[in-house]
Enzyme design. Structure first.
Site, PDB file in Angstrom:
ATOM      1  N   GLU A 188     -17.052  12.452  22.676  1.00  0.00           N
ATOM      2  CA  GLU A 188     -15.702  13.370  22.135  1.00  0.00           C
ATOM      3  C   GLU A 188     -15.557  13.352  20.658  1.00  0.00           C
ATOM      4  O   GLU A 188     -14.670  13.856  20.062  1.00  0.00           O
ATOM      5  CB  GLU A 188     -14.489  13.005  22.811  1.00  0.00           C
ATOM      6  CG  GLU A 188     -13.820  11.442  22.454  1.00  0.00           C
ATOM      7  CD  GLU A 188     -14.481  10.210  22.820  1.00  0.00           C
ATOM      8  OE1 GLU A 188     -15.477  10.431  23.278  1.00  0.00           O
ATOM      9  OE2 GLU A 188     -13.755   9.297  22.842  1.00  0.00           O
ATOM     10  N   HIS A 221      -7.305  -2.660   9.890  1.00  0.00           N
ATOM     11  CA  HIS A 221      -8.563  -3.371   9.801  1.00  0.00           C
ATOM     12  C   HIS A 221      -9.528  -3.393  10.957  1.00  0.00           C
ATOM     13  O   HIS A 221      -9.679  -4.458  11.622  1.00  0.00           O
ATOM     14  CB  HIS A 221      -8.276  -4.676   9.337  1.00  0.00           C
ATOM     15  CG  HIS A 221      -7.471  -4.787   7.851  1.00  0.00           C
ATOM     16  ND1 HIS A 221      -6.749  -5.993   7.480  1.00  0.00           N
ATOM     17  CD2 HIS A 221      -7.254  -3.817   7.035  1.00  0.00           C
ATOM     18  CE1 HIS A 221      -6.089  -5.857   6.445  1.00  0.00           C
ATOM     19  NE2 HIS A 221      -6.503  -4.460   6.068  1.00  0.00           N
ATOM     20  N   GLU A 224       0.739  -1.197  -0.024  1.00  0.00           N
ATOM     21  CA  GLU A 224       0.168  -0.077   0.218  1.00  0.00           C
ATOM     22  C   GLU A 224       0.861   1.230   0.023  1.00  0.00           C
ATOM     23  O   GLU A 224       0.368   2.485   0.098  1.00  0.00           O
ATOM     24  CB  GLU A 224      -1.004  -0.079   1.314  1.00  0.00           C
ATOM     25  CG  GLU A 224      -1.892  -1.229   1.299  1.00  0.00           C
ATOM     26  CD  GLU A 224      -2.986  -1.342   0.081  1.00  0.00           C
ATOM     27  OE1 GLU A 224      -2.912  -0.401  -0.883  1.00  0.00           O
ATOM     28  OE2 GLU A 224      -3.685  -2.402   0.070  1.00  0.00           O
ATOM     29  N   HIS A 254      -2.784   2.486   8.102  1.00  0.00           N
ATOM     30  CA  HIS A 254      -3.992   1.861   7.405  1.00  0.00           C
ATOM     31  C   HIS A 254      -4.109   0.508   8.452  1.00  0.00           C
ATOM     32  O   HIS A 254      -3.171  -0.120   8.956  1.00  0.00           O
ATOM     33  CB  HIS A 254      -3.688   1.146   6.014  1.00  0.00           C
ATOM     34  CG  HIS A 254      -4.490   0.186   5.473  1.00  0.00           C
ATOM     35  ND1 HIS A 254      -5.905   0.476   5.475  1.00  0.00           N
ATOM     36  CD2 HIS A 254      -4.222  -1.153   5.113  1.00  0.00           C
ATOM     37  CE1 HIS A 254      -6.440  -0.899   4.924  1.00  0.00           C
ATOM     38  NE2 HIS A 254      -5.481  -1.818   4.858  1.00  0.00           N
ATOM     39  N   HIS A 288     -12.941  -3.243   4.060  1.00  0.00           N
ATOM     40  CA  HIS A 288     -11.617  -3.687   3.911  1.00  0.00           C
ATOM     41  C   HIS A 288     -11.089  -3.184   5.326  1.00  0.00           C
ATOM     42  O   HIS A 288     -10.279  -3.810   6.055  1.00  0.00           O
ATOM     43  CB  HIS A 288     -10.893  -3.119   2.738  1.00  0.00           C
ATOM     44  CG  HIS A 288      -9.389  -3.266   2.791  1.00  0.00           C
ATOM     45  ND1 HIS A 288      -8.722  -3.642   1.852  1.00  0.00           N
ATOM     46  CD2 HIS A 288      -8.533  -3.321   3.650  1.00  0.00           C
ATOM     47  CE1 HIS A 288      -7.473  -3.693   1.868  1.00  0.00           C
ATOM     48  NE2 HIS A 288      -7.375  -3.591   3.256  1.00  0.00           N
TER      49      HIS A 288
END
Ligand code: 2HA
Ligand code: ZN
Length: 295
Positions: free
Chosen positions: A192, A164, A139, A162, A233
């Protein structure tokens, strides 16, 4: 090598004793963050990746920037085809493709790499790490494009992450994937939330990962949002520091968890839009007013 070269090299080594890189704050932050993300269940197997734009001066305390271990073509799953000119010469520490977050802390030198974007913009120069022949995350194109997009909005942006996260992903399957509605639901779940991510959450439809296309689409969203959901994803976050970026994803995930714990139950109470507005005013943040339903 001639005598003068030997002398110069010896002099250079004497004048610059390098510190142990495993003690470098940026390596420790990468290790600690990957370990936390793994422990939270957000990054199974080789899921997730982090890239961190480093300060060149800080890096020179630990490694010799003139010693390039090898050059690696810039690519995700395909040869890369995007313009990285604004990042040429910049140095990143990044997680490796196929590597497990679970293992980063115990073995940073195989699971992480420090790379400099090469002068021709076509590859990266490995300065440390990826010791077993590894290379940056698949990525990396999406990361680099996101860095470029965020740096335009905020010159202090340094981290792209990134992951999951479980509940955020679960929510993708049962909640409409509309940016306003999705953000609004998250804002309603924790007091918050609107203060932590007042700019909301961008959403991309399901797309093929590891490609320049998803990189370009993520970066476009990053012009507006520091958080971008990749439908079914995971999520991308961007910020000035590791803590800020982790905290963004952590807060979304907490809100998504509360949503998933309550979505099937009758809703009796909620945080109202007028109350969210009070929070925004108290904490002096600028929120996406168009994501609120104000009368
Ligand atoms: O690096 O999470 O999206 C593994 C992934 C790909
Ligand atoms: Zn992923």
């Amino acid at each position: 090598m001639g005598f003068m070269d030997d002398l110069k090299k010896a002099g250079k080594n004497l004048s610059r004793a390098l510190k142990d890189i495993t003690g470098a704050p940026f390596v420790k932050e990468m290790c600690g963050t990957a370990a936390n993300m793994y422990r939270l269940g957000w990054d199974e197997r080789n899921g997730g990746n982090i890239s961190y734009l480093l300060d060149e001066k800080e890096v020179t305390e630990y490694i010799d920037l003139n010693e390039v271990i090898r050059t690696i073509p810039l690519m995700g799953v395909n040869a890369a085809d995007f313009d990285v000119t604004p990042l040429i010469g910049k140095i990143f520490i990044v997680t490796g493709t196929g590597k497990y977050f679970k293992n980063v802390e115990d073995d940073p030198e195989n699971n992480l790499g420090i790379v400099r974007i090469a002068a021709d913009g076509k590859g990266v120069e490995l300065l440390w790490g990826f010791a077993d022949g590894g290379r940056p995350t698949s990525e990396f194109p999406a990361h680099l494009m996101s860095h470029m997009a965020r740096l335009k909005v905020d010159p202090e942006n340094r981290v792209v992450m990134h992951s999951h996260p479980t509940n955020t992903l679960a929510m993708n399957f049962v909640h409409e994937l509309d940016e306003k509605k999705f953000t609004h639901t998250l804002w309603e779940m924790c007091t918050e939330c609107i203060v932590v991510f007042p700019d909301g959450v961008g959403i991309l439809p399901w797309m093929l990962c590891g490609t320049d296309e998803i990189g370009r689409a993520t970066a476009k969203k990053m012009e507006e949002f520091r958080l971008v959901v990749w439908a079914m994803h995971g999520i991308y976050g961007a910020g000035k520091t590791m803590d800020e970026t982790f905290g963004l994803i952590e807060t979304v995930e907490k809100a998504a968890q509360i949503y998933m714990l309550t979505a099937h139950l009758p809703r009796v109470n909620t945080i109202k839009d007028e109350e969210m507005l009070q929070l925004v005013e108290l904490f002096k943040v600028k929120c996406r007013k168009d994501f609120l339903n104000l009368k």
